[in-house]
Enzyme design. Sequence first.
Site, PDB file in Angstrom:
ATOM      1  N   THR A   1      37.299  40.372  46.300  1.00 34.84           N
ATOM      2  CA  THR A   1      37.752  40.136  44.935  1.00 34.84           C
ATOM      3  C   THR A   1      36.583  40.061  43.966  1.00 34.84           C
ATOM      4  OG1 THR A   1      37.700  37.735  45.244  1.00 34.84           O
ATOM      5  CG2 THR A   1      39.797  38.859  45.691  1.00 34.84           C
TER       6      THR A   1
ATOM      7  N   ASN B   1      35.153  37.934  41.267  1.00 34.12           N
ATOM      8  CA  ASN B   1      35.228  36.551  40.791  1.00 34.12           C
ATOM      9  C   ASN B   1      34.739  36.542  39.337  1.00 34.12           C
ATOM     10  OD1 ASN B   1      35.111  33.825  40.361  1.00 34.12           O
ATOM     11  ND2 ASN B   1      33.936  33.346  42.200  1.00 34.12           N
TER      12      ASN B   1
ATOM     13  N   GLU C   1      40.237  35.489  40.167  1.00 32.90           N
ATOM     14  CA  GLU C   1      39.723  36.524  41.065  1.00 32.90           C
ATOM     15  C   GLU C   1      40.697  37.694  41.092  1.00 32.90           C
ATOM     16  OE1 GLU C   1      37.998  35.054  44.847  1.00 32.90           O
ATOM     17  OE2 GLU C   1      38.728  33.090  44.184  1.00 32.90           O
TER      18      GLU C   1
END
Length: 314
Positions: free
Chosen positions: A212, A214, A260
Amino acid sequence: MQRWRGLEDIPQDWGRSVVTIGSYDGVHRGHQLIIGRAVARARELGVPSVVVTFDPHPSEVVRPGSHPPLLAPHHRRAELMAELGVDAVLILPFTTEFSKLSPADFIVKVLVDKLHARAVIEGPNFRFGHKAAGNVGFLAELGTTYDYEVEVVDLYVSGAAGGGEPFSSTLTRRLIAEGDVEGAAEILGRPHRVEGVVVRGAQRGRELGYPTANVETLPHTAIPADGVYAGWLTADGERMPAAISVGTNPQFDGTERTVEAYAIDRVGLDLYGLHVAVDFLAYVRGQEKFESIDALLDAIAADVKKCRELTGAA
């Protein structure tokens, strides 16, 4: 479109213009009516259109600690205003000294001496000057002295969002805080967007097979309620379907609230250090703590499938 930060940035040879003033946070559909009318009136008169807004939000100066969550940072508002045909945006630094300007002094200092207003377009509840003492009636009254016209545009559109409440930035913030990003999108006329720089997190998503981005969000950003959402991640001009997680990551006893975004079906993306945008399309489920990592992985797989379907249909 020209962008000015402070009265001193306005060109000295600036001529007559049509002006509208307000925070215009989110540039929602009600705001669009006022700004659109200012642009149209400017074209009728053959002069430029100017939007005047403030930084920081006036409430933060008048009542420190009361800064509302922001629906859009100033650069995003400027982009949206440019799409509406605005010729210039003036961002006035809102200081304690500036807040003490009387309504009459505000009109002379900003509208008359600097922007040479030919017309001023506002909503019915527009207030300005020290202690918000000025209103559209006073604005129009001084227009007869300083040779500008005032037009009042009703900005209160309504729809299904908020149970039929008139559209407003306040309602939009409330819906976002509740996780109703679809209701917020009805008011905004587009999905709610959160922006920021991609930073290194715990990298658990990568370890689980779902890396992901962030996103370190900008100060005072209006962030949706904790949960999983379908939407898009935009980086380097590319818009990618995404599964978005907002929350503290209770599965791993997290305490810091994060945003995220997993770019669906994308492999090998390196987004660290990039400024990205996350657009929220739909709420999928609330934040949960699962009995095992396998249960978490099953939930993530279902989330990604649902997000793929929702963004594909959109």
